[in-house]
Design a protein around this motif. Structure first.
Motif, mmCIF file in Angstrom:
data_model
loop_
_atom_site.group_PDB
_atom_site.id
_atom_site.type_symbol
_atom_site.label_atom_id
_atom_site.label_comp_id
_atom_site.label_asym_id
_atom_site.label_seq_id
_atom_site.Cartn_x
_atom_site.Cartn_y
_atom_site.Cartn_z
ATOM 1 N N ARG A 5 57.032 -26.688 9.952
ATOM 2 C CA ARG A 5 58.310 -27.357 9.157
ATOM 3 C C ARG A 5 58.073 -26.589 8.082
ATOM 4 O O ARG A 5 56.653 -27.145 7.267
ATOM 5 C CB ARG A 5 58.440 -28.604 9.715
ATOM 6 N N HIS A 6 58.932 -26.889 7.308
ATOM 7 C CA HIS A 6 59.242 -27.201 5.988
ATOM 8 C C HIS A 6 60.713 -27.578 5.756
ATOM 9 O O HIS A 6 61.263 -27.768 5.491
ATOM 10 C CB HIS A 6 60.148 -25.239 5.122
ATOM 11 N N VAL A 58 66.386 -30.332 3.163
ATOM 12 C CA VAL A 58 66.488 -28.519 3.097
ATOM 13 C C VAL A 58 65.423 -28.870 4.216
ATOM 14 O O VAL A 58 64.414 -29.112 3.692
ATOM 15 C CB VAL A 58 66.847 -27.612 3.249
ATOM 16 N N VAL A 59 65.586 -29.271 6.013
ATOM 17 C CA VAL A 59 64.806 -29.385 6.735
ATOM 18 C C VAL A 59 64.767 -27.894 7.762
ATOM 19 O O VAL A 59 65.051 -28.106 8.591
ATOM 20 C CB VAL A 59 64.296 -30.268 7.521
ATOM 21 N N ASP A 67 57.099 -16.485 10.485
ATOM 22 C CA ASP A 67 57.721 -16.951 10.636
ATOM 23 C C ASP A 67 58.898 -17.818 9.192
ATOM 24 O O ASP A 67 59.842 -17.578 8.614
ATOM 25 C CB ASP A 67 58.521 -17.446 12.059
ATOM 26 N N TYR A 68 58.113 -18.855 9.179
ATOM 27 C CA TYR A 68 58.058 -19.467 7.915
ATOM 28 C C TYR A 68 58.443 -18.276 7.007
ATOM 29 O O TYR A 68 59.078 -18.307 5.710
ATOM 30 C CB TYR A 68 57.361 -21.100 7.382
ATOM 31 N N GLN A 96 55.240 -27.781 3.357
ATOM 32 C CA GLN A 96 54.908 -27.004 4.886
ATOM 33 C C GLN A 96 54.178 -28.017 5.639
ATOM 34 O O GLN A 96 53.121 -27.711 5.288
ATOM 35 C CB GLN A 96 55.297 -25.685 4.659
ATOM 36 N N TYR A 97 53.780 -27.873 7.196
ATOM 37 C CA TYR A 97 53.029 -28.000 7.498
ATOM 38 C C TYR A 97 52.834 -28.063 9.477
ATOM 39 O O TYR A 97 54.016 -27.786 9.429
ATOM 40 C CB TYR A 97 52.686 -29.972 7.507
#
Length: 99
Positions: A5-6, A58-59, A67-68, A96-97
């Motif tokens: 997740r970003h 933005v999530v 991919d991120y 990011q995590y």
């Protein structure tokens, strides 16, 4: 759940118009159709409940860190950042995590 997740939060510069903010949201919302690595992209404007919050968030959810990174470096994403976000940006925070 697994994935990556970003989250990015933006505070707009003084004098930023509603039209400019809407343009950022519109351009970002086009990215999942252009960048196949984007799993999901959620956008939101601050509800105005607490003072001092950022203006916009933005999530992005991705299947993997790679991919991120593909999204982060994709020319379509860079064009939105450079052409629409940076010119009206006062400050930004991001994280990011792994999920």
């Amino acid at each position: 759940m697994s994935g990556f997740r970003h989250i990015a939060m933006f505070a707009w510069a003084e004098g930023t118009t509603t039209g400019q903010q809407q343009e950022v949201a519109a351009k970002l919302s086009e990215l999942p159709a252009v960048i196949p690595e984007v799993g999901a992209l959620s956008l939101g404007t601050d509800a105005g409940v607490n003072p001092g919050n950022y203006d916009f968030v933005v999530v992005g959810d991705f299947a993997s860190r790679d991919d991120y990174i593909a999204y982060r470096d994709h020319p379509a994403h860079r064009a939105v950042v450079d052409g629409y976000i940076t010119p009206i940006l006062a400050r930004r925070a991001a994280i990011q995590y792994e999920m």
